[in-house]
Design a protein around this motif. Structure first.
Motif, PDB file in Angstrom:
ATOM      1  N   SER A 114       8.112  19.130  39.870  1.00 45.51           N
ATOM      2  CA  SER A 114       7.695  19.611  38.743  1.00 45.51           C
ATOM      3  C   SER A 114       8.137  21.323  39.002  1.00 45.51           C
ATOM      4  N   PHE A 115       8.067  21.744  40.096  1.00 46.56           N
ATOM      5  CA  PHE A 115       8.579  23.104  40.221  1.00 46.56           C
ATOM      6  C   PHE A 115      10.083  23.312  39.689  1.00 46.56           C
ATOM      7  N   TYR A 116      10.723  22.441  40.049  1.00 48.20           N
ATOM      8  CA  TYR A 116      12.162  22.511  39.577  1.00 48.20           C
ATOM      9  C   TYR A 116      12.273  22.369  38.142  1.00 48.20           C
ATOM     10  N   ARG A 117      11.459  21.500  37.535  1.00 59.33           N
ATOM     11  CA  ARG A 117      11.404  21.661  35.881  1.00 59.33           C
ATOM     12  C   ARG A 117      11.069  22.870  35.232  1.00 59.33           C
ATOM     13  N   ALA A 118       9.859  23.372  36.083  1.00 61.73           N
ATOM     14  CA  ALA A 118       9.337  24.577  35.578  1.00 61.73           C
ATOM     15  C   ALA A 118      10.390  25.660  35.730  1.00 61.73           C
ATOM     16  N   VAL A 119      11.195  25.699  36.708  1.00 57.13           N
ATOM     17  CA  VAL A 119      12.045  26.773  36.758  1.00 57.13           C
ATOM     18  C   VAL A 119      12.967  26.516  35.850  1.00 57.13           C
ATOM     19  N   HIS A 120      13.666  25.339  35.496  1.00 57.33           N
ATOM     20  CA  HIS A 120      14.802  25.282  34.732  1.00 57.33           C
ATOM     21  C   HIS A 120      14.424  25.189  33.267  1.00 57.33           C
ATOM     22  N   ALA A 121      12.986  24.995  33.087  1.00 54.96           N
ATOM     23  CA  ALA A 121      12.705  24.963  31.696  1.00 54.96           C
ATOM     24  C   ALA A 121      12.229  26.638  31.356  1.00 54.96           C
TER      25      ALA A 121
END
Ligand SMILES: [Zn+2]
Length: 227
Positions: A49-56
């Motif tokens: 979810s961190f990865y998604r939050a960064v890329h979003a």
């Protein structure tokens, strides 16, 4: 989209991803297939979810600046400047046909990213990561850097490490050369890929951020958007 087309210097965002609005489902819709696969490959949900939050978050912030929708911001890759391979080149960002140089760094829960009309490298580490940098010491630093670390303490190790990461990211080669061969003490760094300028743009107990650009662009205005 005049804002991005007329960009004359780097814009750097330093973001606390805990404040990224939206949900993983919403964010997933903006990511490329490659990014979604990467997110799905994490063993721990908090990393995914961190990865998604960064890329979003990259898309949200750049889209807000450009006046477009987040799904109109694409992240892809330029070929490696050294060998031409498309497998490990520096990242690039495309917004409605305008291609920009892009650099992204993660230090959970924070990230820093930069866009520029010329090669750019940014790196962020949390201030409390000093001990990690200290452990890397002998493999990670030049003799001159180790002297500086001994003189100034562990935070200097972190500061130099962040500058070194920004430098290799701007060069677009990652650590193709061993970190201990790259000295990040001086602001001006000449090497086979050109001459580069490194600076600390956020210096503090909480976060350390460095930015690197080609030396001939060192005077270009830098806009830092920090929380
Ligand atoms: Zn290469």
């Amino acid at each position: 989209m005049p804002v991005l087309q007329s960009l004359d210097g780097p814009i750097v965002w330093v973001v606390d991803t805990r404040n990224t609005p939206g949900s993983c489902e919403e964010w997933d819709a903006w990511l490329t297939e490659r990014e979604r696969n990467r997110a799905a490959s994490f063993k721990f949900e908090r990393l995914a979810s961190f990865y998604r939050a960064v890329h979003a978050g990259v898309r949200l912030h750049v889209a807000a600046l450009a006046g477009v929708q987040p799904n109109q911001v694409a992240i892809d890759q330029l070929p490696c400047p050294r060998c031409g391979s498309v497998r490990h080149g520096p990242p690039s960002l495309v917004v409605e046909g305008t291609r920009l140089h892009f650099s992204l760094s993660k230090a959970q829960p924070y990230c820093a990213f930069a866009i520029a009309p010329f090669p750019v490298g940014v790196d962020v580490e949390r201030g409390d990561a000093s001990s990690i940098a200290g452990e890397l010491a002998s493999d990670a630093f030049t003799a001159r850097e180790l002297d500086a670390i001994r003189a100034h303490g562990p935070h200097e190790a972190l500061r130099l490490w962040v500058r070194k990461e920004a430098l290799v990211k701007a060069r677009g080669i990652g650590f193709a050369d061993a970190p201990s061969k790259i000295c990040a003490i001086d602001d001006v760094h000449a090497c086979e890929d050109g001459t580069w300028h490194v600076r600390d743009i956020v210096q503090g107990e909480a976060l350390q951020v460095a930015l690197c650009v080609p030396l001939e662009r060192a005077e270009a205005p830098v806009c830092v958007k920090a929380p």
